[in-house]
Every structure is written in structure tokens, then in C-alpha cells.
Write an enzyme that holds these catalytic residues in place. Sequence first.
Site, PDB file in Angstrom:
ATOM      1  N   GLY A 248      12.872  14.249 -40.805  1.00  0.00           N
ATOM      2  CA  GLY A 248      12.698  14.194 -42.256  1.00  0.00           C
ATOM      3  C   GLY A 248      13.256  12.963 -42.941  1.00  0.00           C
ATOM      4  N   GLU A 290      15.033  14.911 -34.795  1.00  0.00           N
ATOM      5  CA  GLU A 290      13.585  14.812 -34.541  1.00  0.00           C
ATOM      6  C   GLU A 290      12.879  13.917 -35.552  1.00  0.00           C
ATOM      7  OE1 GLU A 290      12.657  19.293 -32.835  1.00  0.00           O
ATOM      8  OE2 GLU A 290      12.523  18.883 -34.969  1.00  0.00           O
ATOM      9  N   PRO A 291      13.129  12.623 -35.534  1.00  0.00           N
ATOM     10  CA  PRO A 291      12.440  11.751 -36.490  1.00  0.00           C
ATOM     11  C   PRO A 291      10.982  11.532 -36.117  1.00  0.00           C
ATOM     12  CG  PRO A 291      13.766  10.452 -34.973  1.00  0.00           C
ATOM     13  CD  PRO A 291      14.020  11.898 -34.624  1.00  0.00           C
ATOM     14  N   GLY A 292      10.114  11.554 -37.098  1.00  0.00           N
ATOM     15  CA  GLY A 292       8.704  11.238 -36.862  1.00  0.00           C
ATOM     16  C   GLY A 292       8.351  10.036 -37.720  1.00  0.00           C
ATOM     17  N   ARG A 293       8.240  10.316 -39.041  1.00  0.00           N
ATOM     18  CA  ARG A 293       7.867   9.294 -40.009  1.00  0.00           C
ATOM     19  C   ARG A 293       8.723   8.023 -39.894  1.00  0.00           C
ATOM     20  NH1 ARG A 293       5.775  10.919 -44.956  1.00  0.00           N
ATOM     21  NH2 ARG A 293       6.733  12.950 -44.601  1.00  0.00           N
ATOM     22  N   TYR A 334      -0.280  14.584 -51.561  1.00  0.00           N
ATOM     23  CA  TYR A 334       1.113  14.518 -52.050  1.00  0.00           C
ATOM     24  C   TYR A 334       1.317  13.500 -53.160  1.00  0.00           C
ATOM     25  CZ  TYR A 334       1.299  15.986 -47.120  1.00  0.00           C
ATOM     26  OH  TYR A 334       1.057  16.567 -45.914  1.00  0.00           O
ATOM     27  N   CYS A 361     -17.279  11.476 -50.898  1.00  0.00           N
ATOM     28  CA  CYS A 361     -17.891  12.110 -52.049  1.00  0.00           C
ATOM     29  C   CYS A 361     -16.880  13.068 -52.665  1.00  0.00           C
ATOM     30  CB  CYS A 361     -19.140  12.851 -51.576  1.00  0.00           C
ATOM     31  SG  CYS A 361     -20.174  13.240 -52.937  1.00  0.00           S
TER      32      CYS A 361
HETATM   33  N1  LLP Z   1      10.755  18.425 -36.915  1.00  0.00           N
HETATM   34  C1  LLP Z   1      10.058  19.429 -37.460  1.00  0.00           C
HETATM   35  C2  LLP Z   1      10.302  20.790 -37.034  1.00  0.00           C
HETATM   36  C3  LLP Z   1       9.076  19.162 -38.427  1.00  0.00           C
HETATM   37  O1  LLP Z   1       8.384  20.160 -38.964  1.00  0.00           O
HETATM   38  C4  LLP Z   1       8.836  17.813 -38.814  1.00  0.00           C
HETATM   39  C5  LLP Z   1       7.809  17.503 -39.808  1.00  0.00           C
HETATM   40  C6  LLP Z   1       9.597  16.806 -38.214  1.00  0.00           C
HETATM   41  C7  LLP Z   1      10.553  17.144 -37.268  1.00  0.00           C
HETATM   42  C8  LLP Z   1       9.408  15.356 -38.542  1.00  0.00           C
HETATM   43  O2  LLP Z   1       9.593  15.053 -39.864  1.00  0.00           O
HETATM   44  P1  LLP Z   1       9.563  13.508 -40.298  1.00  0.00           P
HETATM   45  O3  LLP Z   1      10.740  12.822 -39.648  1.00  0.00           O
HETATM   46  O4  LLP Z   1       8.298  12.940 -39.821  1.00  0.00           O
HETATM   47  O5  LLP Z   1       9.640  13.543 -41.773  1.00  0.00           O
HETATM   48  N2  LLP Z   1       2.117  15.637 -43.455  1.00  0.00           N
HETATM   49  C9  LLP Z   1       3.309  15.385 -44.246  1.00  0.00           C
HETATM   50  C10 LLP Z   1       4.555  15.542 -43.442  1.00  0.00           C
HETATM   51  C11 LLP Z   1       4.681  16.899 -42.792  1.00  0.00           C
HETATM   52  C12 LLP Z   1       5.915  16.991 -41.973  1.00  0.00           C
HETATM   53  C13 LLP Z   1       5.901  18.205 -41.128  1.00  0.00           C
HETATM   54  N3  LLP Z   1       7.036  18.375 -40.298  1.00  0.00           N
HETATM   55  C14 LLP Z   1       3.219  13.967 -44.832  1.00  0.00           C
HETATM   56  O6  LLP Z   1       2.222  13.293 -44.621  1.00  0.00           O
HETATM   57  O7  LLP Z   1       4.127  13.543 -45.545  1.00  0.00           O
END
Ligand code: LLP
Length: 431
Positions: A248, A290-293, A334, A361
Site C-alpha cells: 500500500g 507486500e509492495p506492488g504499486r 478512482y 465509446c
Molecule cells: N497486499 C494485499 C493483500 C493487497 O490487497 C494489495 C493491493 C497489496 C498487497 C499491494 O498494494 P500496493 O502496494 O500495490 O498498493 N486497483 C487499485 C489498487 C488495488 C489494490 C489492491 N490490493 C489501483 O489501481 O489503485
Amino acid sequence: MKLFGTMKLRETGCLEIGGCCVEDVTREYGTPLYVYDTKLIRDKCSEFKTNFVSDYFDTDVIYASKAFLTKAMCNLLAEQDMSIDVVSGGELYTAISSGFPAERIYMHGNNKTREELEMAIEYNVGTIIVDNEDEVEELNEICEAMKRNAKVLLRVNPGIDAHTHEYIQTANHDSKFGVSIYCDNTKELIRKIVESENLNLKGYHIHIGSQILLESSYYASIKVIVDFINKIKEEFGYEAEELNLGGGFGVYYSEEDTPFPLGDFLKTLTNKIHIEMVQKGLSINKVMIEPGRSIVANSGTTLYKVGNMKDTYGGKKYIFVDGGMTDNPRKALYDSKYEACIANRLFDNNEDVYTIAGKCCESGDILIKDINITVPKKGDVLAVFGTGAYNYSMASNYNRILKPGVVFLEDGKAIEVVKRESYRDLLRNDI
Ligand code: LLP
């Protein structure tokens, strides 16, 4: 406009990423196109891995693959010694197909199907994060039938207000994820897992939301979860060995976002965990994030071709591009803000305010509203920054628009890692 990673402004007026002129890249691979600065992805992985360490417990950095997943991305993560979190059979299948080590995969999901759970056991996935009582029962049955054990973490909801967009908050009291630490049933569920023959409960998982720009939300969640660990220990003797704090961590998309400095934050985070644990007389073997973004968002740029333009009667000036909400639904979902530039004429200072819209469209098919940008010409390359996370992974075929390809850019080389879809691909499953 903020430049990330290896981005440079070439004297020719072309934007360079990974040593490649993006206009040349679009000539070779077409538009729209997702390009990634893979050096920046590697740098982000090592920033996490070097700063998220402790003298008192093991740590693991798990990439949340929902942000962006392809086989090539799995290979890059494996090289960086990262772990991966998956939330579906499809993400799991992608990781396994790339040869990613199964023991470094964490399987999430609030409604994993029986097939997905069986698949996770079959593949020997390292850890399954169980979400609810029904799932615990089903997983136990599956393990019994397959004569296997599963290492599990229980996803608990700490009830933290993470100050982010409502749709990406995950830890309010009515969230669909996990079980609340405030519910009496949660205690019983923990007891059930501990007593189960087939499930080995290692500890807890929390995730408080996404695009979080306040460090204090994490510090608050540590206090709450450590109190919970302690409460459960006092009530019936179960002490968690592992704690997964989720992801997050917020990133820069536009001037509205001021992300906290990651390195310092990660050091403070591990210190605070240690201090909280010591204060409660607890110890922990392993802590994960758990970083993604924050690993991929700023590494990704979407390249479009400028098409038609239009001035409306109401006074709006539109630039239309050859993609839109199909490759980036985040503005529509968002109200996300992005920065962009005309990437083949960087030094042209003749600017105006435009709204950049796609070809779908749908009136909401807007990428950027009211941006000050070089007055474009048809055929220019428009680069939208910060599109590395949740763009490719949330792309759709609305209007039967083809999904763009993905190209990794590094050291002056462009490597295609996902082909652009073809019309034939669209009909693949039509009968
Ligand atoms: N761990 C869990 C359990 C999660 O549900 C998520 C994201 C992450 C880690 C990674 O979060 P991050 O570091 O990427 O913020 N589609 C939305 C974001 C949805 C995130 C869902 N869960 C967007 O485009 O902003």
C-alpha cells in the site's frame, strides 16, 4: 512533469527511457504501448530489500503481483530474490509457468475456489493466506484428501482508517477482506486453525489499503496488531511467529502526491515492530511486506499516438489518443491524476490546456483532465507517466479494443515481453 529512473530529455527533443528514444520504440512496436524502465524496477526491489531488514527477525519483501504481472516480470523478481503474492489461479499459473520458486509464493484471495486451493497445494505454494472460516474448513478438507499440510497466515482486519480512496481501503470495519480482530469469532477461528491437523498457522496478515501517503497509518497498525498478538497469546497461548504487514505504500502520480521517503520509513517500521514486541514481551521470527504499486508504478509509461483533436462549444480542447480507459481505467475508477508530455517535441514551449481522452465509446473515457501541455500535432507521441501499476493488469477489451503490448527498456535495448493483441486473439475463445 517529474522524470523517473533512467528518463532523460535528449537534445533531439525526444524522451529517453532505459537508453531508448521512445519515439523509435513506438515506430518499432506501435502504440498504445506500455514501456517499463527495468533498471528502476530493480532499484526499487533493492531499496526495499536493503532497508527492510532487522537484527531481531527475518524479513521478506513480497511483490504484490496484481500491480503488474507477466512471465518476464516474474523472471526479474526471481533475479532480485523477491517473493511474490498471487490472488488467483491465473496469477499463480503465470508465476509457476515462469519457473518462479513455489516456496516463495504467497497465495491470497477472499474467495479462492476449490480448484485454486487445490492448485496451490499441488504446486507446493509456500504460504496460503486464509481469509475466512469457510475457506479454513475447505482448505483443511483438501489437505486431508491430498494428504498434505499447508502453511497458513490468517488475514485479520485491524480496523485502521488509512486515509485513501474509499475503493482501495481494505481495513475498515465493513471490509470484505479478512476477519476482524474485534469479532469474538476470530478467536475461535484461530483456535480452530491451531487445532487443525493439516494447517500450520504461522501468524497473521494485515493490509490496510493502497496508495497510502501517511506513514502514521502503518505505525498505528503495528500497535494494533501487536496488541492483538499479545491478547491471543494471553487468552489461549497461541503466539504468532510471522507477521505480514501487506503493502500500500503510496507513490507520486502528480503534484498532489507526496510519498514518504521509503528507506527511512522501512527502517522506522522494523524498529517500531521490534520495540512494540519487546514492550509486550513477545518475539517474532519473520516479518513481511507486500509492495506492488511502489515497485512498478513509476517504472511504467504508456505511449500513445495523438489522433484527432477537437474544441468543444463549451470551450474544452480535446486531444484524442489511440488508447484510453481500456489500457488505463484508473481515472474513471478512482479519479487518478497523471502527468504527461508530448514525448517527441520536448523543447517546444508552445503550450495550452487540453483534456486527453481515449477512443472508447464512453464519456468517462478521460486519461487526464485539463493538463498544460505542448500544443500537439496529429501523429505526435504522447507519454503518460506513472502507469506501471494497475494499468496493464486492469486493461480490458471494451469496444473490442486490443490490449497494448509491453516492452522492457534497458541499456539502450527494447525487449518485447508481451505482444500487442491481434484481432485473431480477440476471437480466440469465440465459438
Ligand atoms: N497486499 C494485499 C493483500 C493487497 O490487497 C494489495 C493491493 C497489496 C498487497 C499491494 O498494494 P500496493 O502496494 O500495490 O498498493 N486497483 C487499485 C489498487 C488495488 C489494490 C489492491 N490490493 C489501483 O489501481 O489503485
